[in-house]
Design a protein around this motif. Structure first.
Motif, PDB file in Angstrom:
ATOM      1  N   VAL A 103       0.878  -1.181   0.000  1.00 46.70           N
ATOM      2  CA  VAL A 103       0.000   0.000   0.000  1.00 46.70           C
ATOM      3  C   VAL A 103       0.909   1.224   0.000  1.00 46.70           C
ATOM      4  O   VAL A 103       1.953   1.246   0.654  1.00 46.70           O
ATOM      5  N   ASP A 104       0.533   2.261  -0.762  1.00 44.42           N
ATOM      6  CA  ASP A 104       1.436   3.402  -0.952  1.00 44.42           C
ATOM      7  C   ASP A 104       1.385   4.415   0.184  1.00 44.42           C
ATOM      8  O   ASP A 104       2.404   4.997   0.551  1.00 44.42           O
ATOM      9  N   ILE A 105       0.185   4.689   0.698  1.00 38.62           N
ATOM     10  CA  ILE A 105       0.024   5.742   1.706  1.00 38.62           C
ATOM     11  C   ILE A 105      -0.945   5.257   2.789  1.00 38.62           C
ATOM     12  O   ILE A 105      -1.984   4.659   2.486  1.00 38.62           O
ATOM     13  N   LEU A 106      -0.583   5.527   4.056  1.00 37.57           N
ATOM     14  CA  LEU A 106      -1.430   5.150   5.201  1.00 37.57           C
ATOM     15  C   LEU A 106      -2.383   6.296   5.529  1.00 37.57           C
ATOM     16  O   LEU A 106      -1.945   7.440   5.690  1.00 37.57           O
ATOM     17  N   ARG A 107      -3.683   6.000   5.625  1.00 40.08           N
ATOM     18  CA  ARG A 107      -4.652   7.022   6.025  1.00 40.08           C
ATOM     19  C   ARG A 107      -5.154   6.770   7.446  1.00 40.08           C
ATOM     20  O   ARG A 107      -5.107   5.645   7.952  1.00 40.08           O
ATOM     21  N   GLY A 108      -5.628   7.829   8.082  1.00 41.83           N
ATOM     22  CA  GLY A 108      -6.224   7.696   9.405  1.00 41.83           C
ATOM     23  C   GLY A 108      -6.636   9.082   9.860  1.00 41.83           C
ATOM     24  O   GLY A 108      -5.870  10.037   9.716  1.00 41.83           O
ATOM     25  N   GLY A 109      -7.848   9.213  10.381  1.00 42.36           N
ATOM     26  CA  GLY A 109      -8.340  10.522  10.779  1.00 42.36           C
ATOM     27  C   GLY A 109      -8.053  10.816  12.251  1.00 42.36           C
ATOM     28  O   GLY A 109      -8.326   9.983  13.120  1.00 42.36           O
ATOM     29  N   ALA A 110      -7.513  12.013  12.499  1.00 44.62           N
ATOM     30  CA  ALA A 110      -7.295  12.476  13.883  1.00 44.62           C
ATOM     31  C   ALA A 110      -8.413  13.442  14.272  1.00 44.62           C
ATOM     32  O   ALA A 110      -8.841  13.498  15.425  1.00 44.62           O
ATOM     33  N   PHE A 111      -8.887  14.220  13.294  1.00 41.54           N
ATOM     34  CA  PHE A 111     -10.015  15.137  13.502  1.00 41.54           C
ATOM     35  C   PHE A 111     -11.153  14.570  12.670  1.00 41.54           C
ATOM     36  O   PHE A 111     -11.104  14.597  11.440  1.00 41.54           O
ATOM     37  N   LYS A 112     -12.164  14.029  13.325  1.00 45.97           N
ATOM     38  CA  LYS A 112     -13.234  13.358  12.586  1.00 45.97           C
ATOM     39  C   LYS A 112     -14.469  14.246  12.456  1.00 45.97           C
ATOM     40  O   LYS A 112     -15.049  14.659  13.460  1.00 45.97           O
ATOM     41  N   PRO A 113     -14.872  14.521  11.222  1.00 46.17           N
ATOM     42  CA  PRO A 113     -16.087  15.325  11.012  1.00 46.17           C
ATOM     43  C   PRO A 113     -17.327  14.440  11.111  1.00 46.17           C
ATOM     44  O   PRO A 113     -17.823  13.958  10.112  1.00 46.17           O
ATOM     45  N   ARG A 114     -17.828  14.207  12.317  1.00 46.07           N
ATOM     46  CA  ARG A 114     -18.952  13.288  12.483  1.00 46.07           C
ATOM     47  C   ARG A 114     -20.285  14.015  12.359  1.00 46.07           C
ATOM     48  O   ARG A 114     -20.414  15.167  12.778  1.00 46.07           O
TER      49      ARG A 114
END
Ligand code: PEP
Ligand code: MN
Length: 267
Positions: A55-66
């Motif tokens: 996989v090229d890039i790791l994603r993950g949200g720290a600020f979640k727009p819920r």
């Protein structure tokens, strides 16, 4: 001011570099990881698996727009620190969403690419502010934005001097309510034919259901997408946010395998 894209876009196709990853080149780029950063250990375990599958890039949200203010809002700055530490440990570039201009400077220390989410595509102060950096930006389509409005949003960033913009189709709101959104693959072909920007597709938010993600991933590649952003987790059912659309490591591995085959056929 000269228009960069809208109306009359005759320039050469742009490529965007995220460390040594090229978005908009021959290789389809895969961005994956959990919806939200949940803890160091959980992100580290996911990232190790992603790295094994290239996989090229790791994603993950720290600020979640819920949608609900009572839902988990993300680990905030702690989350930024975690994704940077995991990215360095596993040696994989990272992307995370920023929602507030006040967090851009902080984010620059911790991420390799900034994501502007669907809800902020019309946040022109945020667009201008990331435009004043050189950071690669993934600009998701507003859930009710026309292609033209989305292109103008990209232009807000680029007019400030930052040409490192990648578009991400993530589904739009239509009368159809069976799926979370309606994945508009027309937009991919239109952008590839008319505009210079690289474009990727997010079949996770585009469908809302993990069982639809493999087929829609391949459909996106056939439509000409430069890559995919897919939510994945070691234990998808237990993901803190967007569990229903999150796929397992095994499913992701199959998608990556099939994308390679399709890419050979279609390029
Ligand atoms: C996300 O990718 O984490 C996200 C919130 O997506 P979107 O902005 O497309 O809803
Ligand atoms: Mn999500």
């Amino acid at each position: 001011m000269e228009k960069l894209l809208a109306d009359n876009d005759n320039g050469d196709a742009l490529k965007v570099n995220v460390k040594d990853i090229i978005i908009g080149g021959n290789k389809k780029v895969i961005i994956s990881g959990p919806c939200a950063i949940e803890s160091y250990d959980s992100l580290f375990n996911i990232a190790k698996e992603l790295k094994k599958m290239n996989v090229d890039i790791l994603r993950g949200g720290a600020f979640k727009p819920r949608t609900s203010p009572y839902s988990f809002q993300g680990l905030q700055e702690e989350g930024l620190k975690i994704i940077r530490a995991v990215g360095d440990e596993v040696n994989i570039p990272v992307i995370t969403e920023i929602m507030d201009t006040r967090d851009i400077e902080k984010a620059m220390q911790y991420t390799d690419m900034i994501q502007i989410g669907s809800r902020n595509m019309y946040n022109y102060s945020l667009l201008k502010e990331v435009g004043r950096t050189k950071m690669p930006v993934l600009l998701k389509r507003g859930m009710s934005a026309t292609i033209k409005e989305w292109i103008y949003a990209a232009e807000y960033i680029m007019a400030e001097g930052n040409l490192n913009v990648v578009l991400c189709e993530r589904g739009i709101r239509t009368f159809e309510t069976y799926t979370r959104n309606t994945l508009d693959l027309n937009a991919v072909t239109v952008v590839k034919q008319k505009y210079r920007l690289p474009i990727i597709v997010d079949p996770s938010h585009g469908t809302g259901f993990r069982e639809l993600v493999p087929k829609m991933s391949l459909a996106a590649i056939c439509a000409g997408a430069d890559g995919l952003e897919i939510e994945s987790h070691i234990n998808p059912e237990k993901a803190i946010s967007d569990a229903r659309q999150t796929i397992s490591m095994d499913t992701l591995e199959k998608i990556i395998h099939d994308v390679k085959k399709f890419n050979m056929y279609f390029s």
